[in-house]
Design a protein around this motif. Structure first.
Motif, PDB file in Angstrom:
ATOM      1  N   GLU A 183      -1.488   3.980   6.021  1.00 38.47           N
ATOM      2  CA  GLU A 183      -1.370   3.229   4.783  1.00 38.47           C
ATOM      3  C   GLU A 183       0.226   2.294   4.606  1.00 38.47           C
ATOM      4  O   GLU A 183       0.166   1.429   3.899  1.00 38.47           O
ATOM      5  N   CYS A 242      -2.551   9.480  -8.058  1.00 39.64           N
ATOM      6  CA  CYS A 242      -2.218   8.435  -7.363  1.00 39.64           C
ATOM      7  C   CYS A 242      -2.294   6.965  -7.269  1.00 39.64           C
ATOM      8  O   CYS A 242      -3.241   6.901  -7.784  1.00 39.64           O
ATOM      9  N   ALA A 243      -0.725   6.337  -7.097  1.00 35.96           N
ATOM     10  CA  ALA A 243      -0.868   5.165  -7.531  1.00 35.96           C
ATOM     11  C   ALA A 243      -1.973   4.254  -6.927  1.00 35.96           C
ATOM     12  O   ALA A 243      -2.144   3.101  -7.637  1.00 35.96           O
ATOM     13  N   MET A 244      -2.629   4.434  -5.856  1.00 34.33           N
ATOM     14  CA  MET A 244      -3.387   3.896  -4.912  1.00 34.33           C
ATOM     15  C   MET A 244      -4.923   3.982  -5.577  1.00 34.33           C
ATOM     16  O   MET A 244      -5.272   2.969  -5.252  1.00 34.33           O
ATOM     17  N   CYS A 297       6.540  10.340  -3.199  1.00 39.21           N
ATOM     18  CA  CYS A 297       5.985  10.731  -3.416  1.00 39.21           C
ATOM     19  C   CYS A 297       5.788  10.854  -5.223  1.00 39.21           C
ATOM     20  O   CYS A 297       5.892  12.479  -5.380  1.00 39.21           O
ATOM     21  N   VAL A 327      -2.113  16.034  -5.387  1.00 38.54           N
ATOM     22  CA  VAL A 327      -2.855  15.289  -6.607  1.00 38.54           C
ATOM     23  C   VAL A 327      -3.653  15.085  -7.085  1.00 38.54           C
ATOM     24  O   VAL A 327      -4.769  15.559  -5.488  1.00 38.54           O
ATOM     25  N   CYS A 362      -0.644   1.556  -0.865  1.00 39.64           N
ATOM     26  CA  CYS A 362       0.794   2.998  -1.054  1.00 39.64           C
ATOM     27  C   CYS A 362       2.153   1.954  -1.543  1.00 39.64           C
ATOM     28  O   CYS A 362       2.395   1.790  -0.800  1.00 39.64           O
ATOM     29  N   ASN A 405      -8.969   8.518  -1.379  1.00 38.59           N
ATOM     30  CA  ASN A 405      -7.555   8.189  -2.276  1.00 38.59           C
ATOM     31  C   ASN A 405      -8.316   7.401  -3.206  1.00 38.59           C
ATOM     32  O   ASN A 405      -8.084   6.685  -3.184  1.00 38.59           O
ATOM     33  N   PHE A 437      -7.005  13.918  -6.946  1.00 40.67           N
ATOM     34  CA  PHE A 437      -7.946  13.026  -6.304  1.00 40.67           C
ATOM     35  C   PHE A 437      -8.116  14.501  -5.583  1.00 40.67           C
ATOM     36  O   PHE A 437      -9.026  14.417  -4.821  1.00 40.67           O
ATOM     37  N   ILE A 491       4.624   3.090  -2.151  1.00 48.12           N
ATOM     38  CA  ILE A 491       5.351   4.518  -0.824  1.00 48.12           C
ATOM     39  C   ILE A 491       5.123   3.841   0.383  1.00 48.12           C
ATOM     40  O   ILE A 491       6.331   3.231   0.773  1.00 48.12           O
ATOM     41  N   HIS A 492       4.293   3.848   1.322  1.00 50.89           N
ATOM     42  CA  HIS A 492       4.148   3.090   2.476  1.00 50.89           C
ATOM     43  C   HIS A 492       4.706   1.927   2.861  1.00 50.89           C
ATOM     44  O   HIS A 492       5.042   1.322   3.897  1.00 50.89           O
ATOM     45  N   MET A 499       3.771  13.640  -5.962  1.00 49.29           N
ATOM     46  CA  MET A 499       3.768  14.885  -5.328  1.00 49.29           C
ATOM     47  C   MET A 499       4.488  15.753  -5.192  1.00 49.29           C
ATOM     48  O   MET A 499       4.276  16.897  -5.264  1.00 49.29           O
ATOM     49  N   TYR A 553       2.341  16.652   1.613  1.00 49.16           N
ATOM     50  CA  TYR A 553       4.062  16.029   0.959  1.00 49.16           C
ATOM     51  C   TYR A 553       4.731  17.108  -0.587  1.00 49.16           C
ATOM     52  O   TYR A 553       5.352  16.227  -1.370  1.00 49.16           O
TER      53      TYR A 553
HETATM   54 FE1  SF4 Z   1      -1.556   7.951  -3.695  1.00 52.53          FE
HETATM   55 FE2  SF4 Z   1       0.612   7.179  -2.352  1.00 52.53          FE
HETATM   56 FE3  SF4 Z   1       1.461   9.031  -2.867  1.00 52.53          FE
HETATM   57 FE4  SF4 Z   1      -0.371   8.890  -1.396  1.00 52.53          FE
HETATM   58  S1  SF4 Z   1       2.156   8.472  -0.450  1.00 52.53           S
HETATM   59  S2  SF4 Z   1      -0.143  10.523  -3.095  1.00 52.53           S
HETATM   60  S3  SF4 Z   1      -1.475   7.521  -1.497  1.00 52.53           S
HETATM   61  S4  SF4 Z   1       0.975   7.180  -4.450  1.00 52.53           S
END
Ligand code: SF4
Ligand code: 13P
Length: 303
Positions: free
Chosen positions: A199, A85-87, A259, A60, A171, A113, A62, A173-174, A262, A25
């Motif tokens: 996701e 990471c928002a998730m 994202c 990111v 997530c 994640n 994690f 974004i997804h 990212m 990403y």
């Molecule tokens: Fe986290 Fe979603 Fe970004 Fe993947 S795309 S790093 S799950 S926020």
């Protein structure tokens, strides 16, 4: 990218004995200069096996933390501090402890994640590319899955013999991908196969020809006889898809599938990080030790 910049990066890598890895990403130019581009699982394993003592992790938090936990003797640098990471932020270690109290005796399977502290409270880690295999091979029947409700549901449907209780993270974004938009774009490109990340919501995944990790999506498109594909994941995967398949056509579900964390990594931030050695990733020893047990179990079961 000009050759002078490439040479400068190569020189800095040699001086620091560093390898650059990037998630699928990342921005296109970051993917271009990386020594390895992969999904979460592939990157974790690659970093462990590299001879260099410094890893510049373009991804990111994690992901960089996982690399550090699996290779504690190495220096892990992240070009931009605070790329989260928002998730992963949707569950804390305290919340997971409470969740476990509600379900005594359940094993905890946690999506990669997640923070290192959450991993430390888990029995096994999974990624989108090995989750099914790992969970099927777990001896435990009763499982708590966190934080992604969509990956959790996707796996639970395929493991009828397991009793899986799922945390309600997702997530953002997804989640932008709506079933109605999928139906419309499928009408527009009737010969295209739909490839999505797990996701995505179950309504979207149900319409897909394939659901899998970012690497899985690229491998599927490369092996398929189809010539057109609709892509339901973050826009960064388009770079490798097009690079590996110059004669195939790819349509991203939406240009908004970005994202923001990212995309924080830039070439300048990588150069800066290599020059100054800034943003080293540290995981407290007691957390890292416990998180490593869960990650090692993933490596064992996901083999
Ligand atoms: Fe986290 Fe979603 Fe970004 Fe993947 S795309 S790093 S799950 S926020
Ligand atoms: P992959 O493990 O498929 O690369 O996915 C990571 C991720 O953050 C997806 O949003």
């Amino acid at each position: 990218m000009d050759n002078m910049l490439k040479e400068r990066i190569n020189k800095l890598k040699q001086e620091r004995n560093a390898v650059i890895v990037a998630h699928m990403y990342q921005n296109d130019d970051v993917q271009e200069i990386a020594d390895m581009v992969g999904d979460s699982f592939a990157l974790s394993k690659y970093c462990m096996n590299r001879p260099e003592n410094t890893i510049v992790f373009c991804g990111v938090d994690f992901m960089a933390e996982s690399a550090k936990i699996l290779s504690p003797e190495k220096t892990v640098l992240i070009p931009v501090a605070g790329a989260g990471c928002a998730m992963a932020d949707m569950i804390t270690a305290e919340q997971l402890k409470e969740f476990k109290k509600q379900y005594p005796g359940y094993a905890v399977a946690t999506y990669i994640n997640s923070s290192a502290a959450v991993k430390a409270e888990s029995d096994v880690i999974v990624t989108s590319s090995n989750a099914l295999k790992v969970i099927q091979r777990m001896s435990e029947k009763n499982i708590l899955f966190c934080p992604d409700r969509n990956l959790g549901n996707f796996i639970a449907k395929q493991c009828p013999d397991k009793n899986i209780v799922i945390w309600q993270g997702f997530c953002p974004i997804h989640h932008k991908i709506q079933k109605e938009d999928v139906v419309k774009i499928k009408d527009l490109y009737p010969n295209a196969e739909l490839l999505v990340h797990p996701e995505c919501t179950p309504e979207v995944t149900a319409l897909a020809d394939y659901a899998g990790s970012t690497k899985g999506i690229i491998d599927y498109a490369t092996a398929s006889d189809s010539e057109e594909f609709i892509i339901g994941t973050e826009i960064g995967v388009m770079y490798q898809l097009k690079k590996n398949n110059p004669y195939k056509k790819f349509y991203i579900m939406s240009e908004e599938l970005i994202c923001p964390n990212m995309k924080k990594t830039t070439i300048e931030s990588i150069v800066n990080c290599l020059e100054k050695g800034e943003n080293e990733v540290f995981v407290p020893e007691n957390v890292a030790k416990r998180a490593k047990i869960a990650l090692d179990r993933m490596l064992e079961l996901g083999k």
